[in-house]
Design a protein around this motif. Sequence first.
Motif, PDB file in Angstrom:
ATOM      1  N   HIS A  44      80.433  15.172 -23.657  1.00  0.00           N
ATOM      2  CA  HIS A  44      79.517  14.362 -22.853  1.00  0.00           C
ATOM      3  C   HIS A  44      79.160  15.156 -21.841  1.00  0.00           C
ATOM      4  N   SER A  45      78.961  15.473 -20.810  1.00  0.00           N
ATOM      5  CA  SER A  45      79.587  15.421 -19.760  1.00  0.00           C
ATOM      6  C   SER A  45      79.287  16.709 -19.476  1.00  0.00           C
ATOM      7  N   SER A  46      80.232  17.707 -20.374  1.00  0.00           N
ATOM      8  CA  SER A  46      78.628  19.021 -20.454  1.00  0.00           C
ATOM      9  C   SER A  46      77.901  19.384 -20.425  1.00  0.00           C
ATOM     10  N   VAL A  47      77.160  18.621 -21.990  1.00  0.00           N
ATOM     11  CA  VAL A  47      76.356  18.377 -22.872  1.00  0.00           C
ATOM     12  C   VAL A  47      75.520  17.976 -22.103  1.00  0.00           C
ATOM     13  N   ARG A  48      75.526  16.454 -21.083  1.00  0.00           N
ATOM     14  CA  ARG A  48      74.280  16.418 -20.400  1.00  0.00           C
ATOM     15  C   ARG A  48      74.213  17.518 -19.177  1.00  0.00           C
ATOM     16  N   GLU A  49      75.472  17.777 -17.914  1.00  0.00           N
ATOM     17  CA  GLU A  49      74.668  19.026 -17.047  1.00  0.00           C
ATOM     18  C   GLU A  49      74.315  20.191 -17.935  1.00  0.00           C
ATOM     19  N   ALA A  50      74.187  20.789 -19.143  1.00  0.00           N
ATOM     20  CA  ALA A  50      74.048  21.599 -19.924  1.00  0.00           C
ATOM     21  C   ALA A  50      71.675  21.443 -19.760  1.00  0.00           C
ATOM     22  N   LEU A  51      72.105  19.897 -20.228  1.00  0.00           N
ATOM     23  CA  LEU A  51      70.749  19.848 -20.510  1.00  0.00           C
ATOM     24  C   LEU A  51      69.678  19.246 -19.080  1.00  0.00           C
ATOM     25  N   ILE A  52      70.941  18.919 -18.178  1.00  0.00           N
ATOM     26  CA  ILE A  52      69.794  18.329 -17.663  1.00  0.00           C
ATOM     27  C   ILE A  52      69.226  19.606 -16.280  1.00  0.00           C
ATOM     28  N   ASN A  53      70.364  20.615 -16.448  1.00  0.00           N
ATOM     29  CA  ASN A  53      70.276  21.616 -16.073  1.00  0.00           C
ATOM     30  C   ASN A  53      68.637  22.666 -16.287  1.00  0.00           C
ATOM     31  N   ALA A  54      68.577  22.384 -17.700  1.00  0.00           N
ATOM     32  CA  ALA A  54      67.960  22.859 -18.447  1.00  0.00           C
ATOM     33  C   ALA A  54      66.442  22.848 -17.984  1.00  0.00           C
ATOM     34  N   ILE A  55      66.070  21.036 -17.621  1.00  0.00           N
ATOM     35  CA  ILE A  55      64.850  20.333 -17.631  1.00  0.00           C
ATOM     36  C   ILE A  55      64.408  20.439 -16.373  1.00  0.00           C
ATOM     37  N   ILE A  56      65.815  20.495 -15.271  1.00  0.00           N
ATOM     38  CA  ILE A  56      64.960  20.890 -14.119  1.00  0.00           C
ATOM     39  C   ILE A  56      64.695  22.105 -13.008  1.00  0.00           C
ATOM     40  N   HIS A  57      65.554  23.678 -14.385  1.00  0.00           N
ATOM     41  CA  HIS A  57      65.590  24.683 -13.890  1.00  0.00           C
ATOM     42  C   HIS A  57      64.442  25.701 -14.470  1.00  0.00           C
ATOM     43  N   ARG A  58      64.044  24.850 -15.298  1.00  0.00           N
ATOM     44  CA  ARG A  58      63.347  25.506 -16.201  1.00  0.00           C
ATOM     45  C   ARG A  58      61.584  26.202 -15.803  1.00  0.00           C
ATOM     46  N   ASP A  59      61.264  27.644 -15.670  1.00  0.00           N
ATOM     47  CA  ASP A  59      59.635  27.351 -15.587  1.00  0.00           C
ATOM     48  C   ASP A  59      59.023  27.262 -16.265  1.00  0.00           C
ATOM     49  N   TYR A  60      58.140  25.817 -15.944  1.00  0.00           N
ATOM     50  CA  TYR A  60      57.024  25.306 -16.568  1.00  0.00           C
ATOM     51  C   TYR A  60      55.855  26.110 -16.262  1.00  0.00           C
ATOM     52  N   GLN A  61      55.790  27.492 -15.653  1.00  0.00           N
ATOM     53  CA  GLN A  61      54.162  27.975 -16.071  1.00  0.00           C
ATOM     54  C   GLN A  61      54.269  29.281 -17.032  1.00  0.00           C
ATOM     55  N   ILE A  62      55.754  29.211 -17.680  1.00  0.00           N
ATOM     56  CA  ILE A  62      55.340  30.322 -19.268  1.00  0.00           C
ATOM     57  C   ILE A  62      54.899  29.200 -19.990  1.00  0.00           C
ATOM     58  N   ILE A  63      53.718  29.153 -20.005  1.00  0.00           N
ATOM     59  CA  ILE A  63      52.822  28.611 -21.288  1.00  0.00           C
ATOM     60  C   ILE A  63      53.437  29.065 -22.378  1.00  0.00           C
ATOM     61  N   GLY A  64      52.861  27.755 -23.527  1.00  0.00           N
ATOM     62  CA  GLY A  64      53.406  27.561 -24.570  1.00  0.00           C
ATOM     63  C   GLY A  64      54.908  27.518 -24.415  1.00  0.00           C
ATOM     64  N   SER A  65      56.170  27.492 -23.669  1.00  0.00           N
ATOM     65  CA  SER A  65      57.051  27.536 -24.248  1.00  0.00           C
ATOM     66  C   SER A  65      57.654  26.658 -23.970  1.00  0.00           C
ATOM     67  N   GLU A  66      59.209  26.622 -24.841  1.00  0.00           N
ATOM     68  CA  GLU A  66      60.011  25.342 -24.645  1.00  0.00           C
ATOM     69  C   GLU A  66      61.244  25.456 -24.787  1.00  0.00           C
ATOM     70  N   ILE A  67      62.334  24.236 -24.340  1.00  0.00           N
ATOM     71  CA  ILE A  67      63.572  24.220 -24.468  1.00  0.00           C
ATOM     72  C   ILE A  67      64.269  24.376 -25.734  1.00  0.00           C
ATOM     73  N   HIS A  68      64.957  24.900 -25.689  1.00  0.00           N
ATOM     74  CA  HIS A  68      65.535  25.133 -27.258  1.00  0.00           C
ATOM     75  C   HIS A  68      66.889  24.630 -27.613  1.00  0.00           C
TER      76      HIS A  68
END
Length: 246
Positions: A44-68
């Motif tokens: 659970h700790s690894s899953v949560r950390e990976a998801l948090i990283n995906a959210i906070i480090h995502r490039d939100y300027q790439i229009i139409g993109s999403e986390i998979h």
Amino acid sequence: MDDKEYEGNLLSLLENAEVFIKNNSRKSWGVSKMQRDEHEDYPHSSVREALINAIIHRDYQIIGSEIHIDMYPDRVEITSPGGMPDGSKIQALDVSTIPSMRRNMIISDVFGRLRIMERRGSGLSRIIDGYNDVEVKPAFYSESSYFRVTLPNKNYSVQDTAVSSFIHPRVMLSPSEEKVLELIAFNPAITGERIAENLDVSLRHAKRLLAELKEKGAIQRIGSAKSGHWEILINMPGQKNQYMSR
């Protein structure tokens, strides 16, 4: 077997992503010293950390993109838009020496104040920590447009899965990717539109499958986008020298 799409604020996305992975995971168990020990597929700790990283480090300027989040019998792949902030490729670096680099300072600060994440240090090391008791470790891969964390299933074994898929010594294919290979084998000049039609998926999803197969070294494009064709670089299922059935 399961397909979900979520929208909402960042906290709800984190919660829904955790629930999705939990609902599609299993627990194995054994008996040690007269006590039942449960073993999760994914820490659970690894899953949560990976998801948090995906959210906070995502490039939100790439229009139409999403986390998979893609789940396979042997692994979970979490892919977020945007590569390393400094343009480097993480697969060429020593993860233990990478300093904390935050693309979205405001999101990082809010998550830190809510005690969802630590405000200092690299989350990559914390992802790996959940696998200290097993030989197989998480893998990290990045390009300029995306970052991927692969979490191995700690309970995975060939004997325990009845999933019909095939494996190359260095390539694991999803059922959808196998179907794309079959379509290409039948018609090397097949277009993304025809693949989308045959799989009953969007053109965007079909293009993503092709990109995944190219990245894995399973196919390559010969010639131009209009007049060229696809070439399969790995043996198709059924050729026992490189594949084994599961």
